[in-house]
Motif scaffolding. Structure first.
Motif, PDB file in Angstrom:
ATOM      1  N   GLU A  26     -46.710  54.772 -34.116  1.00 42.36           N
ATOM      2  CA  GLU A  26     -46.549  55.963 -34.947  1.00 42.36           C
ATOM      3  C   GLU A  26     -45.065  56.219 -35.139  1.00 42.36           C
ATOM      4  O   GLU A  26     -44.263  56.014 -34.227  1.00 42.36           O
ATOM      5  N   ASP A  27     -44.685  56.692 -36.319  1.00 41.28           N
ATOM      6  CA  ASP A  27     -43.264  56.796 -36.683  1.00 41.28           C
ATOM      7  C   ASP A  27     -42.477  57.773 -35.819  1.00 41.28           C
ATOM      8  O   ASP A  27     -41.248  57.701 -35.766  1.00 41.28           O
ATOM      9  N   HIS A  28     -43.171  58.704 -35.148  1.00 41.69           N
ATOM     10  CA  HIS A  28     -42.455  59.695 -34.335  1.00 41.69           C
ATOM     11  C   HIS A  28     -42.328  59.267 -32.874  1.00 41.69           C
ATOM     12  O   HIS A  28     -41.831  60.025 -32.040  1.00 41.69           O
ATOM     13  N   LYS A  74     -39.506  55.405 -37.178  1.00 41.95           N
ATOM     14  CA  LYS A  74     -38.812  55.730 -38.426  1.00 41.95           C
ATOM     15  C   LYS A  74     -38.541  57.224 -38.574  1.00 41.95           C
ATOM     16  O   LYS A  74     -37.570  57.625 -39.216  1.00 41.95           O
ATOM     17  N   GLN A  75     -39.399  58.072 -38.016  1.00 37.51           N
ATOM     18  CA  GLN A  75     -39.232  59.516 -38.150  1.00 37.51           C
ATOM     19  C   GLN A  75     -38.648  60.161 -36.893  1.00 37.51           C
ATOM     20  O   GLN A  75     -38.591  61.392 -36.800  1.00 37.51           O
ATOM     21  N   ALA A  76     -38.202  59.369 -35.963  1.00 33.03           N
ATOM     22  CA  ALA A  76     -37.648  59.914 -34.717  1.00 33.03           C
ATOM     23  C   ALA A  76     -36.197  60.333 -34.924  1.00 33.03           C
ATOM     24  O   ALA A  76     -35.429  59.628 -35.587  1.00 33.03           O
ATOM     25  N   PHE A  77     -35.829  61.495 -34.364  1.00 31.94           N
ATOM     26  CA  PHE A  77     -34.438  61.952 -34.455  1.00 31.94           C
ATOM     27  C   PHE A  77     -33.571  61.300 -33.388  1.00 31.94           C
ATOM     28  O   PHE A  77     -32.346  61.330 -33.460  1.00 31.94           O
ATOM     29  N   GLN A 128     -41.749  61.507 -29.514  1.00 31.76           N
ATOM     30  CA  GLN A 128     -40.395  62.063 -29.416  1.00 31.76           C
ATOM     31  C   GLN A 128     -40.412  63.539 -29.028  1.00 31.76           C
ATOM     32  O   GLN A 128     -39.438  64.046 -28.480  1.00 31.76           O
ATOM     33  N   ASP A 129     -41.521  64.243 -29.282  1.00 34.56           N
ATOM     34  CA  ASP A 129     -41.618  65.651 -28.904  1.00 34.56           C
ATOM     35  C   ASP A 129     -41.480  65.847 -27.401  1.00 34.56           C
ATOM     36  O   ASP A 129     -41.147  66.938 -26.940  1.00 34.56           O
TER      37      ASP A 129
END
Length: 339
Positions: A26-28, A74-77, A128-129
């Motif tokens: 998953e992107d996150h 891809k969506q991780a900060f 990432q949360d």
């Protein structure tokens, strides 16, 4: 990769040299290269069949760990190379408890190291949360204590306010007892007594140089002193039974140690009514990771020295020795140092 895996059906623990490498699906998500990963008392309860856990497939335990971002979705900060700690507890954000800010009671089975693979491995994939960057002044070694300190932070919030003039009794000088003691000292508390049956563990507290009174349970029972606040870090029902009447009228009793599921203790309800007592249960760490990181930044080597805290490091391959040393009480905590 190397990992320690657990079979929930057979309760078998084993070291695996060629465990499958986790992948981002998953992107996150991010993959963390684990640096330090602790053995918690809850892990021992899980292995002994005394705490609920995923039954299958094979699970990698470990919910207290620090490391470095190895790969980011891809969506991780988060970025590759960032030093991080991981909060293992997750929530659905939809149930009654989550929407009241009490996600520790959420029934979603997502907790890292309990329901999904955790940090007793070289690499772990997490949302990432659940990941927090750590400041430069906190080492990865120190950061591995972030999760247990976040649980202490929740307990500290729940029992507060506690006056520095109050008499405090901490029951048990394992690692959680020691983290409570350093927290109390950091916040100015000096009128603290520690009760522990294992004299080697009392020596560990003595080496922390906190100036607290150290006693064994037989001395505690003979003294019949009373306390404004009692914090049980043992998780032993019998300890609760024998210490409950030591709370002063108007006092607080904190049930912090995790007792085996289903075990019972007998107390007298009239005492709770007559003395106006507050009994506080503490479950995990809702929203307290930022507080824990702040404490670590402030504490430094004065409080977080592994040797003074009684923490010993092991390789993953040495897990059996780590379990044995923990059970013997010769150390307060075992920590995997993962290369």
């Amino acid at each position: 990769m190397q990992a320690i895996v657990f079979d929930g059906k057979t309760k078998e623990v084993k070291y695996v040299r060629n465990h499958p490498m986790p992948e981002i699906v998953e992107d996150h998500q991010v993959i963390v290269k684990v640096a330090y990963s602790g053995i918690c008392g809850t892990d021992l309860h899980i292995i002994q069949g005394e705490f609920p856990v995923r039954q299958e497939p094979i699970l990698t335990l470990g919910h207290e760990f620090s490391g470095v971002v190895h790969e980011a979705g891809k969506q991780a900060f988060l970025k590759k190379g960032q030093r991080v700690v991981v909060d293992p507890n997750s929530q659905c954000l939809l149930c009654e408890y989550c929407r009241k800010g009490r996600y520790q009671f959420c029934a979603a089975k997502k907790n890292i190291g309990i329901w999904v693979d955790g940090g007793w491995a070289q690499f772990v994939v997490v949302p990432q949360d659940n990941v927090y960057p750590i400041p430069d002044e906190v080492s990865l070694e120190q950061a591995s204590l972030c999760e247990p300190y976040s649980c202490v932070a929740h307990g500290f919030d729940r029992v507060s306010p506690v006056s520095v003039a109050d008499r405090v009794l901490v029951l048990g000088a394992g690692i959680i007892g020691n983290l409570w003691l350093t927290t109390l000292h950091l916040h100015g508390h000096r009128n603290v007594t520690v009760s522990e049956m294992n004299k080697a563990r009392l020596d560990i507290v003595r080496n922390l140089n906190l100036g607290y009174k150290l006693v064994t349970p037989d001395v505690l029972e003979s003294e019949k002193s009373h306390y404004d606040v009692i914090i049980d870090c043992t998780g032993v029902p019998r300890v609760l039974e024998t210490s409950f009447d030591l709370v002063k009228p108007g006092g607080k009793y904190v049930v912090f140690g995790c007792a085996p599921q289903g075990k019972k203790a007998s107390i007298t309800p009239f005492d709770i009514f007559n003395k106006g007592l507050t009994v506080i249960g503490v479950k995990v760490n809702p929203f307290t990771f930022p507080t824990s990181i702040g404490w670590l930044s402030t504490m430094g080597d004065r409080y977080l020295d592994y040797k003074k805290l009684g923490i010993k490091t092991y390789s993953l391959e040495q897990y059996e020795q780590a379990f044995a040393d923990l059970k013997s009480g010769s150390i307060s905590k075992a920590m995997f140092k993962i290369e």
